[in-house]
Scaffold this motif. Sequence first.
Motif: not given
Length: 159
Positions: A73-76, A96-106, A112-120
């Motif tokens: 789930v990704l939020e702008d 390796g599917l979790g890695r694939a999802l993280l690669d996708f999110a990044e 989308r033009g962001y220089g940073e990704i955050r999570l908690l």
Amino acid sequence: MIAPDAALPTWTIRRAGRDEAPLLAALVERAYAAWVPVIGRRPAPMDDDYAARCAAGEAFVLTDPGGMAGLCVLEDRPDHLYLDNVALEPARQGEGLGRALLDFAEAEARRRGYGEIRLLTNALMARNIALYAARGYREWDRRREHGFSRVFMRKALAA
């Protein structure tokens, strides 16, 4: 959509359809069930509104010939992309599917033009904290919020 890694079975990541919300909620239930006894309550993603997430275009699913194997789930946000949730079918962990999802999110953050990704994550989910740290995420805050002890992490993205 990201093309599959040659080392993985054929999979795709795509935006979740509105009709898939119950499937996402069920996957999250299975993915987070093991954490309930660890943190003493249901992790927040277990009670999210996946119908609203799908309607807003924030939910993405990883599918392969076996069906839905994971989601994110990704939020702008004004200055970063927020990775609200990553969940995998428990039987699919270690593929390796979790890695694939993280690669996708990044990649999506960059697109989308962001220089940073955050999570908690929850402070008691030490395995997740270590996984994110190994991926280059750095802790920038810890605090109690909505009854949870949370660890806030972020990663600067190269252009």
